[in-house]
Design a protein around this motif. Structure first.
Motif, PDB file in Angstrom:
ATOM      1  N   TYR A 119      22.931  -2.633  28.652  1.00 58.07           N
ATOM      2  CA  TYR A 119      22.209  -1.484  28.116  1.00 58.07           C
ATOM      3  C   TYR A 119      21.891  -1.787  26.661  1.00 58.07           C
ATOM      4  N   LEU A 120      20.614  -1.970  26.373  1.00 58.18           N
ATOM      5  CA  LEU A 120      20.150  -2.166  25.002  1.00 58.18           C
ATOM      6  C   LEU A 120      19.807  -0.790  24.443  1.00 58.18           C
ATOM      7  N   ALA A 121      20.744  -0.199  23.730  1.00 59.80           N
ATOM      8  CA  ALA A 121      20.577   1.163  23.217  1.00 59.80           C
ATOM      9  C   ALA A 121      19.656   1.163  21.996  1.00 59.80           C
ATOM     10  N   VAL A 122      18.688   2.047  22.030  1.00 64.77           N
ATOM     11  CA  VAL A 122      17.731   2.202  20.935  1.00 64.77           C
ATOM     12  C   VAL A 122      17.579   3.700  20.667  1.00 64.77           C
ATOM     13  N   GLU A 123      17.541   4.060  19.399  1.00 64.06           N
ATOM     14  CA  GLU A 123      17.360   5.468  19.033  1.00 64.06           C
ATOM     15  C   GLU A 123      15.975   5.952  19.481  1.00 64.06           C
ATOM     16  N   PRO A 124      15.877   7.214  19.894  1.00 63.93           N
ATOM     17  CA  PRO A 124      14.590   7.746  20.360  1.00 63.93           C
ATOM     18  C   PRO A 124      13.442   7.566  19.374  1.00 63.93           C
ATOM     19  N   ALA A 171       5.764  13.018  23.058  1.00 60.24           N
ATOM     20  CA  ALA A 171       6.449  11.838  23.596  1.00 60.24           C
ATOM     21  C   ALA A 171       7.895  11.797  23.110  1.00 60.24           C
ATOM     22  N   ARG A 172       8.126  12.130  21.862  1.00 58.49           N
ATOM     23  CA  ARG A 172       9.491  12.155  21.311  1.00 58.49           C
ATOM     24  C   ARG A 172      10.340  13.181  22.069  1.00 58.49           C
ATOM     25  N   MET A 173       9.802  14.366  22.307  1.00 53.82           N
ATOM     26  CA  MET A 173      10.537  15.413  23.029  1.00 53.82           C
ATOM     27  C   MET A 173      10.829  14.978  24.465  1.00 53.82           C
ATOM     28  N   LYS A 174       9.829  14.403  25.125  1.00 56.57           N
ATOM     29  CA  LYS A 174      10.005  13.938  26.501  1.00 56.57           C
ATOM     30  C   LYS A 174      11.081  12.852  26.543  1.00 56.57           C
ATOM     31  N   LEU A 175      11.021  11.933  25.615  1.00 53.74           N
ATOM     32  CA  LEU A 175      11.989  10.848  25.555  1.00 53.74           C
ATOM     33  C   LEU A 175      13.400  11.382  25.335  1.00 53.74           C
ATOM     34  N   GLN A 176      13.554  12.327  24.440  1.00 54.35           N
ATOM     35  CA  GLN A 176      14.875  12.912  24.196  1.00 54.35           C
ATOM     36  C   GLN A 176      15.396  13.621  25.445  1.00 54.35           C
ATOM     37  N   ASP A 177      14.514  14.320  26.168  1.00 58.08           N
ATOM     38  CA  ASP A 177      14.908  14.971  27.414  1.00 58.08           C
ATOM     39  C   ASP A 177      15.370  13.936  28.449  1.00 58.08           C
ATOM     40  N   LEU A 178      14.581  12.869  28.591  1.00 56.11           N
ATOM     41  CA  LEU A 178      14.938  11.828  29.552  1.00 56.11           C
ATOM     42  C   LEU A 178      16.268  11.166  29.195  1.00 56.11           C
ATOM     43  N   LEU A 179      16.444  10.854  27.921  1.00 54.01           N
ATOM     44  CA  LEU A 179      17.695  10.221  27.494  1.00 54.01           C
ATOM     45  C   LEU A 179      18.895  11.117  27.742  1.00 54.01           C
ATOM     46  N   SER A 180      18.745  12.417  27.542  1.00 58.49           N
ATOM     47  CA  SER A 180      19.871  13.322  27.770  1.00 58.49           C
ATOM     48  C   SER A 180      20.283  13.320  29.244  1.00 58.49           C
ATOM     49  N   ILE A 231      27.786  -4.102  29.704  1.00 54.58           N
ATOM     50  CA  ILE A 231      27.639  -4.492  28.301  1.00 54.58           C
ATOM     51  C   ILE A 231      26.678  -3.512  27.633  1.00 54.58           C
ATOM     52  N   LYS A 232      27.049  -3.046  26.449  1.00 49.34           N
ATOM     53  CA  LYS A 232      26.196  -2.123  25.696  1.00 49.34           C
ATOM     54  C   LYS A 232      25.987  -2.682  24.295  1.00 49.34           C
ATOM     55  N   LEU A 233      24.739  -2.787  23.881  1.00 50.08           N
ATOM     56  CA  LEU A 233      24.410  -3.253  22.536  1.00 50.08           C
ATOM     57  C   LEU A 233      23.433  -2.287  21.888  1.00 50.08           C
ATOM     58  N   LEU A 281      16.791  -9.461  34.861  1.00 49.97           N
ATOM     59  CA  LEU A 281      15.879  -8.475  35.422  1.00 49.97           C
ATOM     60  C   LEU A 281      15.727  -7.301  34.467  1.00 49.97           C
ATOM     61  N   ALA A 282      14.501  -7.021  34.057  1.00 53.14           N
ATOM     62  CA  ALA A 282      14.194  -5.820  33.289  1.00 53.14           C
ATOM     63  C   ALA A 282      13.889  -4.720  34.295  1.00 53.14           C
ATOM     64  N   THR A 283      14.629  -3.617  34.213  1.00 51.62           N
ATOM     65  CA  THR A 283      14.488  -2.585  35.238  1.00 51.62           C
ATOM     66  C   THR A 283      13.577  -1.436  34.864  1.00 51.62           C
ATOM     67  N   GLY A 284      13.334  -1.226  33.582  1.00 52.19           N
ATOM     68  CA  GLY A 284      12.655  -0.003  33.198  1.00 52.19           C
ATOM     69  C   GLY A 284      13.687   1.115  33.073  1.00 52.19           C
ATOM     70  N   GLY A 285      13.305   2.194  32.437  1.00 56.42           N
ATOM     71  CA  GLY A 285      14.254   3.238  32.088  1.00 56.42           C
ATOM     72  C   GLY A 285      14.776   4.084  33.230  1.00 56.42           C
ATOM     73  N   GLY A 286      13.985   4.287  34.266  1.00 56.18           N
ATOM     74  CA  GLY A 286      14.416   5.180  35.332  1.00 56.18           C
ATOM     75  C   GLY A 286      15.179   4.515  36.455  1.00 56.18           C
ATOM     76  N   ALA A 287      14.954   3.249  36.680  1.00 56.21           N
ATOM     77  CA  ALA A 287      15.529   2.571  37.841  1.00 56.21           C
ATOM     78  C   ALA A 287      17.042   2.730  37.979  1.00 56.21           C
ATOM     79  N   PRO A 288      17.823   2.596  36.912  1.00 63.62           N
ATOM     80  CA  PRO A 288      19.276   2.716  37.087  1.00 63.62           C
ATOM     81  C   PRO A 288      19.742   4.122  37.472  1.00 63.62           C
ATOM     82  N   CYS A 289      18.887   5.108  37.354  1.00 64.35           N
ATOM     83  CA  CYS A 289      19.290   6.508  37.467  1.00 64.35           C
ATOM     84  C   CYS A 289      19.060   7.126  38.844  1.00 64.35           C
ATOM     85  N   PHE A 290      18.580   6.356  39.792  1.00 65.56           N
ATOM     86  CA  PHE A 290      18.246   6.912  41.101  1.00 65.56           C
ATOM     87  C   PHE A 290      18.870   6.075  42.210  1.00 65.56           C
TER      88      PHE A 290
END
Length: 145
Positions: free
Chosen positions: A74-79, A105-114, A125-127, A50-59
Protein backbone atom coordinates in the motif's frame (compact mmCIF):
# COMPACT_ATOMS: atom_id res chain seq x y z
CA UNK A 1 9.94 -9.03 -12.58
CA UNK A 2 7.29 -8.38 -15.19
CA UNK A 3 4.90 -5.50 -14.51
CA UNK A 4 1.17 -5.73 -15.17
CA UNK A 5 -1.65 -3.23 -14.77
CA UNK A 6 -5.01 -4.77 -13.82
CA UNK A 7 -6.97 -2.13 -15.73
CA UNK A 8 -4.95 -2.90 -18.86
CA UNK A 9 -5.57 -6.63 -18.40
CA UNK A 10 -9.31 -5.94 -18.07
CA UNK A 11 -9.31 -3.82 -21.23
CA UNK A 12 -7.44 -6.54 -23.14
CA UNK A 13 -9.76 -9.26 -21.86
CA UNK A 14 -13.00 -7.46 -22.69
CA UNK A 15 -11.84 -5.39 -25.67
CA UNK A 16 -13.12 -2.15 -24.19
CA UNK A 17 -11.82 0.77 -22.14
CA UNK A 18 -12.41 1.05 -18.40
CA UNK A 19 -14.65 4.14 -18.82
CA UNK A 20 -16.71 2.30 -21.45
CA UNK A 21 -17.05 -0.79 -19.25
CA UNK A 22 -18.17 1.40 -16.33
CA UNK A 23 -20.72 3.07 -18.58
CA UNK A 24 -22.04 -0.21 -20.02
CA UNK A 25 -21.92 -2.38 -16.89
CA UNK A 26 -22.17 0.11 -14.03
CA UNK A 27 -19.76 -0.16 -11.13
CA UNK A 28 -21.18 -3.50 -9.93
CA UNK A 29 -20.74 -5.13 -13.35
CA UNK A 30 -17.28 -3.67 -13.75
CA UNK A 31 -16.20 -4.95 -10.31
CA UNK A 32 -17.33 -8.47 -11.26
CA UNK A 33 -15.25 -8.33 -14.42
CA UNK A 34 -12.33 -6.96 -12.42
CA UNK A 35 -12.63 -9.84 -9.93
CA UNK A 36 -12.73 -12.43 -12.72
CA UNK A 37 -9.65 -11.03 -14.46
CA UNK A 38 -7.78 -10.81 -11.15
CA UNK A 39 -8.66 -14.41 -10.21
CA UNK A 40 -7.52 -15.70 -13.61
CA UNK A 41 -4.33 -13.66 -13.46
CA UNK A 42 -3.40 -14.88 -9.97
CA UNK A 43 -4.13 -18.49 -10.94
CA UNK A 44 -1.75 -18.44 -13.90
CA UNK A 45 0.96 -15.93 -12.95
CA UNK A 46 3.76 -15.98 -10.42
CA UNK A 47 6.60 -13.56 -9.67
CA UNK A 48 5.01 -10.32 -10.84
CA UNK A 49 4.32 -6.72 -10.00
CA UNK A 50 0.66 -5.79 -10.41
CA UNK A 51 -0.90 -2.33 -10.18
CA UNK A 52 -4.49 -2.88 -9.11
CA UNK A 53 -6.07 0.54 -9.07
CA UNK A 54 -7.83 1.93 -6.02
CA UNK A 55 -11.02 -0.09 -5.97
CA UNK A 56 -9.83 -3.59 -6.79
CA UNK A 57 -8.67 -4.56 -3.27
CA UNK A 58 -12.02 -3.49 -1.79
CA UNK A 59 -14.42 -5.88 -3.52
CA UNK A 60 -15.11 -9.62 -3.60
CA UNK A 61 -12.35 -10.57 -1.13
CA UNK A 62 -9.76 -9.40 -3.67
CA UNK A 63 -7.40 -8.20 -0.95
CA UNK A 64 -7.45 -11.63 0.66
CA UNK A 65 -6.66 -13.20 -2.73
CA UNK A 66 -3.84 -10.75 -3.32
CA UNK A 67 -2.36 -11.33 0.14
CA UNK A 68 -2.52 -15.09 -0.33
CA UNK A 69 -0.80 -14.93 -3.71
CA UNK A 70 1.81 -12.23 -3.20
CA UNK A 71 3.45 -9.52 -1.16
CA UNK A 72 0.98 -6.65 -1.17
CA UNK A 73 2.05 -3.04 -0.95
CA UNK A 74 0.00 0.00 0.00
CA UNK A 75 1.62 3.21 -1.21
CA UNK A 76 -0.16 5.71 1.04
CA UNK A 77 -0.57 9.21 -0.37
CA UNK A 78 -2.44 12.12 1.20
CA UNK A 79 -5.66 13.07 -0.62
CA UNK A 80 -4.41 16.57 -1.50
CA UNK A 81 -1.34 15.06 -3.17
CA UNK A 82 -3.50 12.65 -5.17
CA UNK A 83 -5.74 15.50 -6.34
CA UNK A 84 -2.67 17.44 -7.46
CA UNK A 85 -1.47 14.43 -9.44
CA UNK A 86 -4.93 13.83 -10.87
CA UNK A 87 -5.31 16.84 -13.15
CA UNK A 88 -8.52 17.45 -15.09
CA UNK A 89 -7.50 15.42 -18.15
CA UNK A 90 -6.57 12.42 -16.00
CA UNK A 91 -9.84 12.70 -14.04
CA UNK A 92 -11.80 12.34 -17.27
CA UNK A 93 -10.19 8.91 -17.79
CA UNK A 94 -11.34 7.73 -14.35
CA UNK A 95 -15.08 7.01 -14.30
CA UNK A 96 -15.56 7.92 -10.65
CA UNK A 97 -13.94 11.34 -11.19
CA UNK A 98 -15.08 12.26 -14.70
CA UNK A 99 -16.79 15.65 -14.84
CA UNK A 100 -15.69 16.70 -11.36
CA UNK A 101 -13.81 19.92 -10.69
CA UNK A 102 -10.84 19.94 -8.30
CA UNK A 103 -12.89 20.61 -5.16
CA UNK A 104 -15.43 17.92 -6.05
CA UNK A 105 -12.65 15.47 -6.87
CA UNK A 106 -11.04 16.13 -3.47
CA UNK A 107 -14.36 15.45 -1.68
CA UNK A 108 -14.98 12.29 -3.72
CA UNK A 109 -11.46 11.07 -3.02
CA UNK A 110 -11.81 11.68 0.71
CA UNK A 111 -15.12 9.77 0.71
CA UNK A 112 -13.56 6.86 -1.16
CA UNK A 113 -10.53 6.76 1.13
CA UNK A 114 -12.72 6.71 4.23
CA UNK A 115 -14.42 3.58 2.87
CA UNK A 116 -11.44 1.88 1.26
CA UNK A 117 -8.59 2.53 3.67
CA UNK A 118 -9.48 -0.43 5.89
CA UNK A 119 -8.80 -2.70 2.91
CA UNK A 120 -5.58 -0.90 2.02
CA UNK A 121 -4.38 -1.33 5.60
CA UNK A 122 -4.54 -5.11 5.11
CA UNK A 123 -1.56 -4.90 2.75
CA UNK A 124 1.53 -6.68 4.01
CA UNK A 125 3.72 -3.62 3.40
CA UNK A 126 2.70 0.01 3.86
CA UNK A 127 4.78 2.98 2.71
CA UNK A 128 3.97 6.68 2.86
CA UNK A 129 4.97 8.31 -0.42
CA UNK A 130 4.07 11.95 0.24
CA UNK A 131 6.76 14.35 -0.89
CA UNK A 132 9.24 11.49 -1.35
CA UNK A 133 11.21 10.78 -4.50
CA UNK A 134 10.46 7.55 -6.33
CA UNK A 135 14.02 6.31 -5.88
CA UNK A 136 13.71 6.58 -2.09
CA UNK A 137 10.42 4.64 -2.07
CA UNK A 138 12.02 1.90 -4.20
CA UNK A 139 15.00 1.70 -1.84
CA UNK A 140 12.66 1.39 1.14
CA UNK A 141 10.65 -1.30 -0.60
CA UNK A 142 13.71 -3.32 -1.58
CA UNK A 143 14.86 -3.18 2.04
CA UNK A 144 11.51 -4.56 3.21
CA UNK A 145 11.45 -7.36 0.67
Amino acid sequence: MPFYDLDQLIEETYGNSIPALFLEEGEAGFRQKERDVLQNFLARTSHFILATGGGAPCFYDNMERLNAASHTLYLAVEPDEIVQRLHQEAREQRPMFAGLNTAEARMKLQDLLSIRERYYEEAKIKLSTDQIRTEFVIAQLLGLL
